[in-house]
Design a protein around this motif. Structure first.
Motif, mmCIF file in Angstrom:
data_model
loop_
_atom_site.group_PDB
_atom_site.id
_atom_site.type_symbol
_atom_site.label_atom_id
_atom_site.label_comp_id
_atom_site.label_asym_id
_atom_site.label_seq_id
_atom_site.Cartn_x
_atom_site.Cartn_y
_atom_site.Cartn_z
ATOM 1 N N LEU A 188 41.983 32.081 30.390
ATOM 2 C CA LEU A 188 41.051 32.454 29.454
ATOM 3 C C LEU A 188 41.195 31.628 27.971
ATOM 4 O O LEU A 188 40.309 31.373 27.466
ATOM 5 C CB LEU A 188 41.014 34.075 29.373
ATOM 6 N N SER A 213 38.447 29.722 26.250
ATOM 7 C CA SER A 213 38.116 30.017 24.770
ATOM 8 C C SER A 213 38.542 28.805 23.806
ATOM 9 O O SER A 213 37.378 28.655 22.988
ATOM 10 C CB SER A 213 38.862 31.129 24.292
ATOM 11 N N ARG A 269 24.267 35.495 33.424
ATOM 12 C CA ARG A 269 24.827 36.845 33.740
ATOM 13 C C ARG A 269 25.252 36.765 35.040
ATOM 14 O O ARG A 269 24.350 36.551 35.994
ATOM 15 C CB ARG A 269 23.552 37.738 33.269
ATOM 16 N N MET A 294 34.759 38.821 38.944
ATOM 17 C CA MET A 294 35.422 39.714 37.726
ATOM 18 C C MET A 294 35.792 38.590 36.947
ATOM 19 O O MET A 294 36.124 38.379 35.752
ATOM 20 C CB MET A 294 36.877 40.520 38.358
ATOM 21 N N ALA A 323 33.016 36.935 34.822
ATOM 22 C CA ALA A 323 32.626 38.087 34.094
ATOM 23 C C ALA A 323 33.654 37.774 32.725
ATOM 24 O O ALA A 323 33.290 37.737 31.649
ATOM 25 C CB ALA A 323 32.666 39.394 34.401
ATOM 26 N N GLN A 324 34.836 37.661 33.005
ATOM 27 C CA GLN A 324 35.994 37.475 32.047
ATOM 28 C C GLN A 324 36.067 36.186 31.239
ATOM 29 O O GLN A 324 35.829 36.291 29.970
ATOM 30 C CB GLN A 324 37.235 37.568 32.645
ATOM 31 N N GLY A 379 32.863 34.628 30.957
ATOM 32 C CA GLY A 379 31.712 34.907 30.257
ATOM 33 C C GLY A 379 31.844 35.630 28.879
ATOM 34 O O GLY A 379 31.351 35.467 27.743
ATOM 35 N N GLY A 380 32.854 36.583 29.083
ATOM 36 C CA GLY A 380 33.192 37.567 27.938
ATOM 37 C C GLY A 380 33.983 36.818 26.899
ATOM 38 O O GLY A 380 33.485 36.899 25.743
ATOM 39 N N VAL A 381 34.895 35.779 27.043
ATOM 40 C CA VAL A 381 35.403 35.258 26.073
ATOM 41 C C VAL A 381 34.440 34.220 25.466
ATOM 42 O O VAL A 381 34.646 34.057 24.264
ATOM 43 C CB VAL A 381 36.758 34.444 26.673
ATOM 44 N N ALA A 412 31.335 34.704 25.024
ATOM 45 C CA ALA A 412 30.321 35.632 24.020
ATOM 46 C C ALA A 412 31.531 35.861 22.962
ATOM 47 O O ALA A 412 30.630 35.794 21.733
ATOM 48 C CB ALA A 412 30.075 36.720 24.797
ATOM 49 N N LEU A 413 32.681 36.254 23.010
ATOM 50 C CA LEU A 413 33.364 36.517 22.009
ATOM 51 C C LEU A 413 33.432 35.491 20.757
ATOM 52 O O LEU A 413 33.254 35.665 19.513
ATOM 53 C CB LEU A 413 34.830 37.122 22.416
ATOM 54 N N ALA A 449 30.337 35.408 18.986
ATOM 55 C CA ALA A 449 30.093 36.497 17.970
ATOM 56 C C ALA A 449 31.102 36.001 16.804
ATOM 57 O O ALA A 449 30.721 36.724 15.687
ATOM 58 C CB ALA A 449 30.614 37.867 18.766
ATOM 59 N N VAL A 469 24.120 35.632 21.228
ATOM 60 C CA VAL A 469 24.209 35.420 22.623
ATOM 61 C C VAL A 469 23.408 35.947 23.478
ATOM 62 O O VAL A 469 23.169 37.313 23.300
ATOM 63 C CB VAL A 469 25.862 35.871 23.010
#
Lengths: 197, 197
Positions: A46, A50, A69, A80, A83-84, A86-88, A90-91, A94, A100
């Protein structure tokens, strides 16, 4: 407007930067893929994604980030990880105060090819045509990232208009409800006095 | 050793810091929960969780982070949000070069209560007893975060011994294979000359 499209994944994370011009004009700025080793620790993978996404954000300075998505996949473990990743992403966006937006695969396919059920080859073919690419983006994740950016550029104005229309409709409904409530208050006591003879 | 346990979630993300002493001695250092508004953008919610976790890492300086592993949930959307929250927590730890280990809910329950099928109340009860807490951690996510940290403190030494044993076994197997291959090379030609009369 410049958009960074991201097809998230731990093994391969596709990145594509597209500039939108007048009408439907689009131009490819950069395309690539971040790979992380399958035998590395999840948190290290991750971090690799990132760091690379942050360097793309610094280098290309997009105005928005479009991420695929994930709903569900056959392999829950893969879903999973996706998703993780994609989460980093988006972070990272942000942290730079960038909007986003998540688009589903079928929204992307429909935007680019006209059909939500288009296959990978059709999406890649249309991405090449729309961006005047002579060489096929490789791997497919890179083409998907470009498709996501195009989808965002074309859908975003409509999405914003829709959100504004919905906000206006909600406001009208609110005002209407308040008037009804006020009217009920005013007519209520009269009705009561009418009943009590 | 000090461990930060995290029960990831977008709406409520439980955080618990536990110090491990000799044997099974454990001490509660801090417990809390990060909440993010359901109507906020996903990327903003992830940022809120990330910022809070980073401030906990800076304040309590744990040696490791234990995160609940999400497999699948009834609600796919919730599962994805949970995975994304866990992803940004793992990222924050990786940025500080801290090891991140994921434990499944049944591993946590088994470590703390002795049964992988214990219910929430049993887990909370055992966490309170083990940490000598007079007040029940609230919400349940906070108690779960403490249970994760305890699980990590108790499982980690065993996990490391197991990993070392596996590495030793793999090394022995490798040496043995290499010897067999060398022996086959040496005996191979003899066998051939024996067949050719």
């Amino acid at each position: 407007m410049r958009v960074l499209g991201v097809d998230p994944g731990l093994t391969r994370c596709g990145l594509g930067v597209v500039d939108g011009g007048k009408g439907r004009a689009v131009r490819c700025v950069a395309v690539g893929v971040v790979r992380t080793p399958a035998d590395a620790e999840l948190s290290r993978r991750l971090l690799g994604i990132s760091d690379e996404v942050e360097s793309w954000l610094d280098k290309y300075r997009p105005a928005a980030v479009a991420v695929e998505r994930v709903f569900a996949q056959h392999n829950v473990r893969t879903a999973m990880g996706t998703a993780q990743a994609g989460g980093v992403v988006a972070l990272a966006a942000a942290r730079r105060n960038l909007p986003v937006v998540f688009h589903t695969p079928s929204e992307v396919k429909a935007a680019v090819t006209g059909s939500g059920r288009a296959d990978k080859a059709q999406v890649t073919g249309m991405v090449m045509r729309l961006l005047n690419l002579e060489v096929k983006p490789h791997p497919a994740d890179a083409a998907d990232a470009l498709a996501l950016a195009i989808c965002h550029l074309w859908r975003e104005p409509m999405r914003q208009r829709l959100a504004e229309a919905e906000a206006r409709a909600a406001e009208i409904a609110r005002v209407h409800k308040a008037r009804l409530a006020a009217a009920a208050k005013n007519t209520g006591p009269k009705k009561n006095t009418g009943v009590a003879r």
